[in-house]
Design an enzyme around this catalytic site. Structure first.
Site, PDB file in Angstrom:
ATOM      1  N   GLU A 115       0.761  -1.067   0.026  1.00  0.00           N
ATOM      2  CA  GLU A 115       0.071  -0.081  -0.013  1.00  0.00           C
ATOM      3  C   GLU A 115       0.823   1.343  -0.051  1.00  0.00           C
ATOM      4  O   GLU A 115       0.593   2.438  -0.701  1.00  0.00           O
ATOM      5  CB  GLU A 115      -1.001   0.092   1.087  1.00  0.00           C
ATOM      6  CG  GLU A 115      -1.816  -1.004   1.151  1.00  0.00           C
ATOM      7  CD  GLU A 115      -1.415  -2.365   2.030  1.00  0.00           C
ATOM      8  OE1 GLU A 115      -2.131  -2.899   2.656  1.00  0.00           O
ATOM      9  OE2 GLU A 115      -0.179  -2.675   2.059  1.00  0.00           O
TER      10      GLU A 115
ATOM     11  N   GLY B  33      15.480 -38.023   0.026  1.00  0.00           N
ATOM     12  CA  GLY B  33      15.560 -39.440  -0.666  1.00  0.00           C
ATOM     13  C   GLY B  33      14.276 -40.204  -0.216  1.00  0.00           C
ATOM     14  O   GLY B  33      13.253 -39.753   0.479  1.00  0.00           O
TER      15      GLY B  33
END
Length: 374
Positions: free
Chosen positions: A53, A308
């Site tokens: 803003e 993994g």
């Protein structure tokens, strides 16, 4: 509520802040007059910088545009608290805008509707909900951290079409093509932190950096690194420490979660800048759900996982994954190492139900995004 063109513009601007605002949300703002002319626009800057803003108000002022009586379209409720910057709702009140349209209320307890209340108390009309679904997609991590007190966890995997991530001998480089690997680095870049396991560290000695992201500038924000390492086996010589040393352009934290303390190993890793946290579960492994809660306290919004099949399986089994980012190569590898090691299940109903949200070709590979169905 349907999406307005001006809110779509604000969302597009917010997307430009995708990789710079963490731990703050990505927010875009557009200010228009009653003829629909854009007077000012902007997005949130990096943490400690201006909010969307304020950037939009300054943009309007730089162009000589008065915003009195204008309508503000913003993708998240204007803040109402003093943090690193002042309250945005007060700045809008001082600017004498007539209306604010917000896509979402801010779930941050420091805001949580207070910005909207103050705007309305000042006589400013407020609407909430325009393009809410799209705004939620831009900030899944921030919303998760505020509402659920844990990050949004995205598990990335690269596999053959028959679901193999490596051959039985461990060879995995490279199943997918260079375009998919670069795209994976772009997803790393939007995360607050990258998580991997000790198996990947020992087997691959990865950098886990953003070196394939060629469009992020000379010194992009480097996501922090999280290592699940029950016995503190991470070598102090590991490549991953290259981006955590003093003098690095974009230093990152390395957080190692362990289940058992080993004083000599701890000292060596701490000498490399690692932060060690002991977090054992009843089985002598790292408590993964508690780890997620701890990362939220460290202001991690989105957590990108590259691990993994064993750790992948543990994360799925412990209900720690929100979304899957999967790259499928157009090849078959036969018997190998799968995507995740969990189960075996006794009934199909025990499977993890997902919802496909996106499919796209990346080079010759197929990228699939799938969320865990609530």
């Amino acid at each position: 509520m349907t999406a307005s063109l001006h809110m779509l513009k604000a969302l597009n601007i917010a997307s430009q802040a995708m990789r710079i605002t963490s731990p703050n949300p990505r927010v875009g703002c557009v200010i228009v007059n009653d003829q629909g002319k854009i007077l000012g626009q902007g997005h949130t800057q990096k943490a400690g910088g201006l909010h969307a803003e304020i950037v939009a108000l300054q943009d309007a002022a730089n162009q000589g545009n008065s915003v009195e009586g204008a309508t503000v379209y913003v993708t998240l409720e204007p803040c109402a608290h003093h943090g690193r910057t002042g309250p945005c709702c007060d700045a809008l009140i001082r600017a004498k805008v007539s209306k604010v349209v917000a896509a979402l209320t801010d779930p941050n307890p420091l805001v949580a509707g207070q910005g909207i209340d103050r705007l309305r108390a000042a006589g400013i009309e407020v609407e909430v909900g325009d393009s809410a679904h799209l705004a939620e997609q831009q900030n899944p991590g921030f919303l998760s951290r505020m509402k659920r007190h844990k990050p949004w966890v995205r598990l990335k995997m690269a596999a053959s079409l028959d679901g193999q991530t490596a051959l039985q001998n461990g060879q995995s480089q490279w199943i997918t093509g260079p375009e998919a690997r670069a795209d994976g680095h772009a997803w790393r870049a939007r995360a607050c932190a990258i998580l991997t396991g000790i198996g990947t560290v020992l087997d691959d000695d990865p950098l886990l950096d953003l070196r394939l992201c060629t469009n992020l500038g000379a010194a992009p924000r480097m996501p922090h690194l999280v290592i699940v390492d029950s016995q503190l086996e991470t070598p102090p010589s590991a490549k991953l420490f290259q981006h955590s040393q003093p003098g690095t352009l974009t230093p990152r934290q390395v957080w190692i979660y362990a289940a058992a303390d080993h004083p000599e190993k701890r000292a060596s890793l701490e000498a490399m800048g690692a932060h060690i946290t002991l977090m054992p579960n009843e089985n002598g492994k790292v408590d993964l759900p508690l780890l997620m809660s701890d990362l939220a306290k460290r202001e991690v919004n989105e957590l990108h996982v590259e691990a993994g099949h064993k750790l992948n399986g543990s994360l799925i089994r412990e209900a720690c994954v929100d979304e899957f980012l999967v790259y499928l190569a157009p090849k078959l590898l036969g018997i190998g190492l799968g995507m995740s090691n969990w189960g075996p299940l006794q009934d199909l109903s025990q499977g993890l139900t997902l919802e496909f949200t996106e499919t796209q070709l990346i080079g010759k590979d197929l990228r699939v995004l799938a969320r865990v169905k609530a």
